[in-house]
Design an enzyme around this catalytic site. Structure first.
Site, PDB file in Angstrom:
ATOM      1  CE1 TYR A 250     -38.530 -37.247  15.522  1.00 18.95           C
ATOM      2  CE2 TYR A 250     -39.219 -34.948  15.584  1.00 18.95           C
ATOM      3  CZ  TYR A 250     -39.495 -36.281  15.327  1.00 18.95           C
ATOM      4  OH  TYR A 250     -40.735 -36.640  14.883  1.00 18.95           O
TER       5      TYR A 250
ATOM      6  CG  MET B 209     -44.358 -29.970  11.819  1.00 22.01           C
ATOM      7  SD  MET B 209     -45.213 -31.178  10.783  1.00 22.01           S
ATOM      8  CE  MET B 209     -43.859 -31.868   9.847  1.00 22.01           C
TER       9      MET B 209
ATOM     10  NE  ARG C 261     -36.338  -4.226  -2.209  1.00 14.11           N
ATOM     11  CZ  ARG C 261     -36.914  -4.228  -1.003  1.00 14.11           C
ATOM     12  NH1 ARG C 261     -36.735  -5.264  -0.192  1.00 14.11           N
ATOM     13  NH2 ARG C 261     -37.636  -3.204  -0.597  1.00 14.11           N
TER      14      ARG C 261
ATOM     15  CE  LYS D 253     -42.780  -4.973   3.338  1.00 14.76           C
ATOM     16  NZ  LYS D 253     -41.730  -4.169   2.679  1.00 14.76           N
TER      17      LYS D 253
HETATM   18  C1  LIG Z   1     -41.237  -3.178   3.574  1.00 13.79           C
HETATM   19  C2  LIG Z   1     -41.038  -1.809   3.028  1.00 13.79           C
HETATM   20  C3  LIG Z   1     -41.243  -0.684   3.842  1.00 13.79           C
HETATM   21  C4  LIG Z   1     -41.437  -0.782   5.339  1.00 13.79           C
HETATM   22  O1  LIG Z   1     -40.182  -1.043   5.933  1.00 13.79           O
HETATM   23  P1  LIG Z   1     -39.984  -1.192   7.513  1.00 13.79           P
HETATM   24  O2  LIG Z   1     -38.511  -1.387   7.653  1.00 13.79           O
HETATM   25  O3  LIG Z   1     -40.755  -2.414   7.907  1.00 13.79           O
HETATM   26  O4  LIG Z   1     -40.491   0.031   8.176  1.00 13.79           O
HETATM   27  C5  LIG Z   1     -41.204   0.562   3.239  1.00 13.79           C
HETATM   28  N1  LIG Z   1     -40.932   0.706   1.917  1.00 13.79           N
HETATM   29  C6  LIG Z   1     -40.684  -0.359   1.113  1.00 13.79           C
HETATM   30  C7  LIG Z   1     -40.388  -0.133  -0.320  1.00 13.79           C
HETATM   31  C8  LIG Z   1     -40.716  -1.645   1.649  1.00 13.79           C
HETATM   32  O5  LIG Z   1     -40.454  -2.695   0.850  1.00 13.79           O
END
Ligand SMILES: *Cc1c(COP(=O)(O)O)cnc(C)c1O
Length: 347
Positions: free
Chosen positions: A242, A290, A128, A33
């Site tokens: 800055y 930046m 979640r 992702k």
């Molecule tokens: C992001 C995610 C993972 C991977 O987690 P890592 O800690 O990066 O190995 C696996 N399962 C779900 C549901 C996630 O959201």
């Protein structure tokens, strides 16, 4: 060359996948992702597929469609957010497998794509994503009768092995999936390291592939080199950047490097991180701007053209610690302006 160069070692990525695959009791997937945690979705997934990964996970359907174009039909692409209202055409067109999270998503998927495969995400305590126990109990028989390819849940505290929530979620997952025929998956990187009772049929590592904690044995996959634009000598009492937050206590040589918070080098690194010339650390002085960072290079015998802000001497987690955050956030904030140089991977 005025932009930073991000060197991505695809061989290290593949070695990390193989190492996590050896640790996993069953099959090993790969979580890609957020553009492969910022390293480049297409390059990362092609390399991981060449290492043997066959099941990929993305957050949203749009990422899955990009992945399908890059990898062809031979892999399974799972979507954590399931089947959202606007997803039907993408799921059908790209042949994605949504992880259904609620009764509403189940109804939507069944009605829109009655024969298309799906997985189910269960909530075992993270609150979640995923179905709660009572919702799942009501729908389970019907879901098992269809093309159910995976039942998964996610651990909230797996990076803290002694946390009691790990065992509690494991027990809840077992209780919710007793007697199930479909494959099961509970663990990301942290869960893999908790031991085989957490692995089930498929693990889903992300961060460990990219060289981050909690996989301490990972091979680092990144080097980030920032070009030096200009150097100057400053006298005691002069300030840098800055707000004039750094004031030279003695004569200093200051380099201004190209790269700043617009490139994901967040302002929290101001006055805290270091850049490296080989093994020699050079402290960041003053505020991160930046597009630029001031660096004290007084101790360097000669000025290199670039200084490294991620390298073996300061890996992604060390940089994250300097910024008061985690490696995940540093990686997924890596800027779009860097030139990405890939080495290794499929030939
Ligand atoms: C992001 C995610 C993972 C991977 O987690 P890592 O800690 O990066 O190995 C696996 N399962 C779900 C549901 C996630 O959201």
């Amino acid at each position: 060359m005025a932009t930073g160069i991000l060197h991505i070692d695809l061989d290290a990525l593949c070695a990390n996948w193989r190492a996590l695959d050896r640790l996993s009791a069953g099959e090993t997937g790969a979580v890609v992702k957020a553009d492969g945690y910022g390293l480049g979705l297409v390059e990362v997934t092609r390399a991981l597929a060449s290492a043997g990964a066959r099941r990929f996970f993305v957050a949203v359907a749009e990422e899955g469609a990009t992945l399908r174009k890059a990898l062809g039909e031979n892999v399974e692409i799972n979507v954590f957010s399931g089947h959202m209202v606007t997803d039907t055409a993408i799921i059908r067109g790209a042949g994605l497998t949504p992880m259904l999270n609620s009764a509403a998503q189940v109804a939507r998927h069944r009605e829109a794509l009655p024969d298309a495969p799906y997985g189910v995400q269960l909530d075992t305590g993270m609150n979640r994503l995923g179905m709660e126990a009572d919702e799942w109990a009501e729908l389970r028989a019907g879901l098992e009768a269809g093309p159910l390819t995976l039942v998964m849940s996610h651990l909230a505290c797996a990076d803290t092995p002694e946390h009691p929530q790990n065992a509690a979620q494991l027990a809840q997952f077992i209780a919710m999936t007793e007697g199930l025929h479909a494959p099961r998956s509970l663990s990301a990187t942290g869960g893999i390291l908790l031991g085989p009772e957490y692995h089930f049929d498929l693990t889903r590592p992300g961060i460990g592939l990219y060289g981050g904690l909690p996989f301490a044995a990972a091979r680092p996959a990144l080097r980030l080199s920032l070009p030096v634009i200009q150097t100057r000598d400053i006298a005691p009492g002069e300030t840098v950047g800055y707000g004039g937050t750094y004031c030279a206590p003695s004569p200093r040589k200051i380099a201004t490097v190209s790269g700043g918070y617009a490139d994901g080098l967040i302002r929290a690194l101001s006055g805290r991180a270091r850049l490296f010339a080989g093994d020699t650390p050079c402290p960041v002085v003053g505020r991160v701007s930046m597009d630029m960072i001031g660096v004290d290079v007084t101790d360097l015998p000669h000025m290199p053209e670039m200084l490294d802000i991620m390298c073996p001497a300061q890996n992604v987690d060390a940089l994250a610690e300097a910024a008061g955050t985690i490696g995940y956030e540093i990686l997924t904030s890596l800027g779009a302006r860097y030139e990405r140089h890939y080495s290794g991977g499929p030939s």
